[in-house]
Design a protein around this motif. Sequence first.
Motif, mmCIF file in Angstrom:
data_model
loop_
_atom_site.group_PDB
_atom_site.id
_atom_site.type_symbol
_atom_site.label_atom_id
_atom_site.label_comp_id
_atom_site.label_asym_id
_atom_site.label_seq_id
_atom_site.Cartn_x
_atom_site.Cartn_y
_atom_site.Cartn_z
ATOM 1 N N MET A 54 0.828 -1.205 0.000
ATOM 2 C CA MET A 54 0.000 0.000 0.000
ATOM 3 C C MET A 54 0.864 1.257 0.000
ATOM 4 N N THR A 55 1.983 1.209 0.715
ATOM 5 C CA THR A 55 2.903 2.344 0.694
ATOM 6 C C THR A 55 3.462 2.537 -0.710
ATOM 7 N N GLY A 56 3.743 1.421 -1.398
ATOM 8 C CA GLY A 56 4.208 1.519 -2.775
ATOM 9 C C GLY A 56 3.198 2.190 -3.683
ATOM 10 N N LEU A 57 1.907 1.983 -3.415
ATOM 11 C CA LEU A 57 0.864 2.627 -4.214
ATOM 12 C C LEU A 57 0.891 4.142 -4.075
ATOM 13 N N ILE A 58 1.408 4.633 -2.935
ATOM 14 C CA ILE A 58 1.446 6.075 -2.695
ATOM 15 C C ILE A 58 2.357 6.775 -3.705
ATOM 16 N N TYR A 59 3.438 6.113 -4.116
ATOM 17 C CA TYR A 59 4.408 6.749 -5.013
ATOM 18 C C TYR A 59 3.765 7.215 -6.316
ATOM 19 N N PRO A 60 3.018 6.369 -7.044
ATOM 20 C CA PRO A 60 2.362 6.863 -8.264
ATOM 21 C C PRO A 60 1.053 7.597 -7.995
ATOM 22 N N ALA A 61 0.330 7.209 -6.922
ATOM 23 C CA ALA A 61 -1.005 7.763 -6.703
ATOM 24 C C ALA A 61 -0.979 9.159 -6.099
ATOM 25 N N LEU A 62 -0.156 9.376 -5.081
ATOM 26 C CA LEU A 62 -0.130 10.658 -4.385
ATOM 27 C C LEU A 62 1.055 11.535 -4.788
ATOM 28 N N TYR A 63 2.182 10.898 -5.170
ATOM 29 C CA TYR A 63 3.367 11.673 -5.523
ATOM 30 C C TYR A 63 3.630 11.713 -7.026
ATOM 31 N N HIS A 64 2.787 11.013 -7.799
ATOM 32 C CA HIS A 64 2.816 11.092 -9.269
ATOM 33 C C HIS A 64 4.165 10.677 -9.853
#
Length: 463
Positions: A54-64
Amino acid sequence: MSVPRNRTDQHDKPASFSIENDTIFPVPEERRHGNAWSLLLVWIGANQNIMAIMTGLIYPALYHLSLGWSLLAILAGNLLGGVFMALHAAQGPHLGIPQMQQTRGQFGATGSLLIIAIIILMYISFTRTFFAMGREQAALVFGTASSQVSIWISAVLIGILCTIGHGIIERVISGFIPVAAVTFLLLATAYLFASHGHLARPVWQIPTLHDFLAAFSLGVLWQIAYAPYVSDYTRYLPSRTGERTAFFVCLAGSVIGTALPTFIGSYLGSTTFAGTMYDAVRPYSAILPILLFLVMATSTLVSSTMQVYCAALSSLTFLQTFRADWKPTGLARAMAAVLILLTSALITINLTGNTLDILNNVIALLLAVLSPWTAINLVDYYLIRHGQYDIASLFQRDGGIYGEVNRPALACYMLGILVQIPFLSNGLYVGPIASLYGGIDFSWVIGILVPGAVYWFWARRPH
């Protein structure tokens, strides 16, 4: 009793199903076990969980971030944060006590209570986040009616593991590694075919400086979040293991263990596939979503157990401050674990909101309160006392040679939090200096350098 250097007898392996009773006290040499390999497995296994994905999902989802830049941010952030984490880990074999007990050496017996309370809240925050993730996954597979049940099942199993203690926890963590690794790689393969290999962004699409540094900080904190309890596990290693070995093994294990699932998570979020992970595997067999859920649920179980076990030790340390003659046993640890689990479960049941946003905000807040503590602890251990602590004083009501309250250390800690405020940039607050630089969060750098330097100058002045 010292253990000869050439000895590799029954103490190298713990009795997994015997109740551990050492709790917060120094682990005797004859009950220490393990080696560099077993420690490596523990810290690889500790990171094989759905929170890493889930933390890995943050890289493209929230930090683009594109996939290539996500990998760079993951490796660089975890490597830097891992250095701080591993410096704490190296304290375990030498002192043989939990990290929060050793914190009395910097802040005093009563002064350390503030730090311990904050760390316990951190454990509860991470545990409830794991529970929320488990509930969310259960709802995706079985429907919302069963989602709360997963919380209570997890709580019961975690309680059992924490009651038995370190030996069984270490075995479960190590044994889960191949299951998790194979599952995560197969999941990535399923996304590859589901998206026909297409990525939402070019692999090396250049991000903004703000987004990259925010992603970089995410990896730093992932590792620093282990700092308050990493030595709770390394303290079971024989003292002959040495600080250098503990440092490099924990660094390698945690960085490698984190990078795989986090990068896989960033890959899942970078593809053009719009469904859930369960949608990706469902076309191949109706049973696969259930099996995937079981692995993900087990990963939350493994990681939550680490949190709750150490939270229980920290709670015992907190209480023992007021009763120096109290010798908490495994039963006390079990009771503390149950209370922490009950609190975490009840909070989770009443918790609403997007899990990714919740996780990102929790991580941002933790970075602000953990950075000053880690700086003061490491400066004191490595630069001031060089690892030499009077263990008996750490268990005395008046703090022994460390006193009840070390006001300068507490002042440095509070200073470390305050100086970060203008530099903070997260979903909850953006400071004025961070705004001037496009919302880039420099706070954790300030939170380490300022209190660490001030504490070093204060501790070295003539008394």
